[in-house]
Motif scaffolding. Structure first.
Motif, PDB file in Angstrom:
ATOM      1  N   UNK A 188      -7.087   6.763  13.017  1.00 53.02           N
ATOM      2  CA  UNK A 188      -6.636   7.875  13.870  1.00 53.02           C
ATOM      3  C   UNK A 188      -7.819   8.502  14.569  1.00 53.02           C
ATOM      4  N   UNK A 230       0.884  -1.171   0.000  1.00 53.13           N
ATOM      5  CA  UNK A 230       0.000   0.000   0.000  1.00 53.13           C
ATOM      6  C   UNK A 230       0.927   1.229   0.000  1.00 53.13           C
ATOM      7  N   UNK A 263       0.526  10.228   8.420  1.00 53.05           N
ATOM      8  CA  UNK A 263      -0.084   9.890   7.125  1.00 53.05           C
ATOM      9  C   UNK A 263      -0.319   8.382   6.998  1.00 53.05           C
ATOM     10  N   UNK A 264       0.157   7.627   7.957  1.00 54.85           N
ATOM     11  CA  UNK A 264       0.012   6.164   7.987  1.00 54.85           C
ATOM     12  C   UNK A 264       0.663   5.478   6.777  1.00 54.85           C
ATOM     13  N   UNK A 265       1.824   6.000   6.368  1.00 58.28           N
ATOM     14  CA  UNK A 265       2.638   5.324   5.365  1.00 58.28           C
ATOM     15  C   UNK A 265       3.349   4.125   6.010  1.00 58.28           C
ATOM     16  N   UNK A 277      -2.192  -5.041   3.179  1.00 56.61           N
ATOM     17  CA  UNK A 277      -3.276  -5.240   2.204  1.00 56.61           C
ATOM     18  C   UNK A 277      -3.417  -4.018   1.291  1.00 56.61           C
ATOM     19  N   UNK A 278      -4.029  -4.259   0.151  1.00 60.05           N
ATOM     20  CA  UNK A 278      -4.191  -3.180  -0.820  1.00 60.05           C
ATOM     21  C   UNK A 278      -5.246  -2.165  -0.403  1.00 60.05           C
ATOM     22  N   UNK A 279      -6.220  -2.618   0.377  1.00 61.24           N
ATOM     23  CA  UNK A 279      -7.353  -1.753   0.735  1.00 61.24           C
ATOM     24  C   UNK A 279      -7.130  -1.064   2.068  1.00 61.24           C
ATOM     25  N   UNK A 280      -7.556   0.193   2.158  1.00 57.03           N
ATOM     26  CA  UNK A 280      -7.574   0.909   3.432  1.00 57.03           C
ATOM     27  C   UNK A 280      -8.997   1.380   3.657  1.00 57.03           C
ATOM     28  N   UNK A 281      -9.747   0.709   4.538  1.00 55.52           N
ATOM     29  CA  UNK A 281     -11.152   1.076   4.715  1.00 55.52           C
ATOM     30  C   UNK A 281     -11.314   2.472   5.291  1.00 55.52           C
ATOM     31  N   UNK A 282     -10.457   2.855   6.224  1.00 54.46           N
ATOM     32  CA  UNK A 282     -10.508   4.216   6.757  1.00 54.46           C
ATOM     33  C   UNK A 282      -9.211   4.460   7.489  1.00 54.46           C
ATOM     34  N   UNK A 283      -8.892   5.727   7.755  1.00 53.62           N
ATOM     35  CA  UNK A 283      -7.623   6.046   8.394  1.00 53.62           C
ATOM     36  C   UNK A 283      -7.725   5.773   9.889  1.00 53.62           C
TER      37      UNK A 283
END
Lengths: 258, 258
Positions: B258, B135, B162-164, B250-256
């Motif tokens: 934080x 991701x 930024x959750x990188x 995973x490829x998907x990020x449902x929401x951040x």
């Protein structure tokens, strides 16, 4: 021979950006030993057919089905290569394989699974343009198929604030350009109109095209589905030459521009 | 033959992380045509000597002198390859070449200069471990030789916000470990102790070693000068297997988160 005596195996391999001169020997060796090659239609088309090799091209957006199919074939004793363009670990099939593995039957966890890296699009584009990613940088997938737009926007703002150079994968979907237009607008607000932008299309193929524009002149139509976009940091510079510009980011950052 | 009839040229080439199976055919072709190979001692040592080829190994921290030397040899009509480990555009010689080019005599701008990408350390490490960079992610050089510590710290905080996923090059200098210890401490504060961390040493060489630890157990001594460190995002997961863990995002990020 990779894997056990009669055992199947699954290798996720990166074909690089397009040119055969950018495929690693390791990936070619895996393709030569494969019984089955699986992937998105245009990537499977890059693999030559030969006796004993079954090609399984599939359409876009079926990544999880494709991953489960690959795992099941390997479990049946086949020698399976899943092909991705670029690097399989960068917005490509490796993560999809592991999602399917985690959700699938326990016996899949005993499979011999390898990931073989490839030349990813941002590094091929960067090399052609000079060295825009020569200092700290980030890579963002602009497709909002798999994440909410709010997260993309938040990440862009923080990345700009951190003064990363930014590499954008999938700037445009097949049908829409609004998302990328909003990205450019947001970046203009935060980074100003002078920030250099590279549009690198189909690098290392006969269709290769590079375009250098300041952010103030960048527009969404400059990218299509084969385009990689790199936006410089505050330190990214252009060297003008008769042979064409060089875009690069120096290694040193004296202080943060803010 | 690359370049003009009798003209010199300069190619900056990536040798990948160590294994010959990870060197692209394009880079091998350039090395076969070179009259001079220039670079840091251990990288030049990876190039075989042959009749007609002059090797110019040099020590670390002389990148600008090395770059100017390479440009001057090319201007004299030599066929020069500057070698980097990994990819030359990622914290390596390509940016140094362009810094020297910009500061040097105008005639250098007419030279035939190419950059050939390579498999960079973070993608080799990621492939071995699974797909931790599947991701959005960032790449940060932790050396403070070329930038102030305050910038590194600020960039780390924003990247975590930024959750990188984060890939760290040069986590430790030859002599010091305090900087990297501070990095780990800062990340523990922001990301918590459970975040998965990969220490990947000398990937694709006989000395290869992978270590997976939660951030709360990571310490500076786990990295040396040949180690790449990858810290997962909030979504990065571990699949436990008899054959060893798989680390992936995973490829998907449902929401951040934080």
């Amino acid at each position: 021979m990779i894997g056990g005596e009669d055992g199947g195996w699954l290798t996720v391999a990166g074909l690089g950006p397009g040119s055969e001169a950018l495929i690693t020997p390791e990936v070619n060796a895996a393709l030569n030993e494969a019984s089955d090659v699986i992937g998105y239609i245009p990537y499977v088309a890059r693999v030559g057919s030969r006796a004993g090799l079954t090609l399984h091209p599939s359409d876009n957006r079926v990544e999880l089905d494709r991953a489960a199919h690959a795992l099941e074939l390997a479990a049946q004793g086949r020698r399976v290569v899943v092909v991705s363009s670029g690097d399989p670990g960068v917005f490509a099939m490796a993560a999809a394989i592991f999602e399917a593995l985690e959700a699938g039957p326990a016996r899949w966890r005993d499979l011999d699974i390898r990931v073989l890296p490839g030349i990813t699009a941002m590094l091929a584009a960067s090399a052609r343009a000079g060295a825009p990613l020569g200092h700290d940088f980030c890579a963002i997938n602009l497709s909002d198929n798999l994440k909410p737009w709010s997260l993309i926007e938040r990440r862009l703002r923080l990345a700009a604030e951190a003064d990363f150079a930014m590499a954008f994968y999938n700037p445009r979907s097949r049908t829409r350009s609004e998302g990328f237009a909003r990205v450019l607008e947001l970046l203009r607000e935060v980074c100003g109109p002078e920030r250099p932008v590279l549009f690198a299309r189909a690098v290392s193929t006969p269709d290769e095209q590079l375009r250098f524009v300041p952010l103030g002149q960048a527009c969404a139509d400059m990218a299509d589905m084969r385009t990689m976009v790199i936006v410089g940091s505050s330190l990214t510079r252009i060297i003008e030459r008769a042979a064409g510009p060089i875009l690069y980011t120096p290694r040193s950052a004296p202080c943060l521009a803010s």
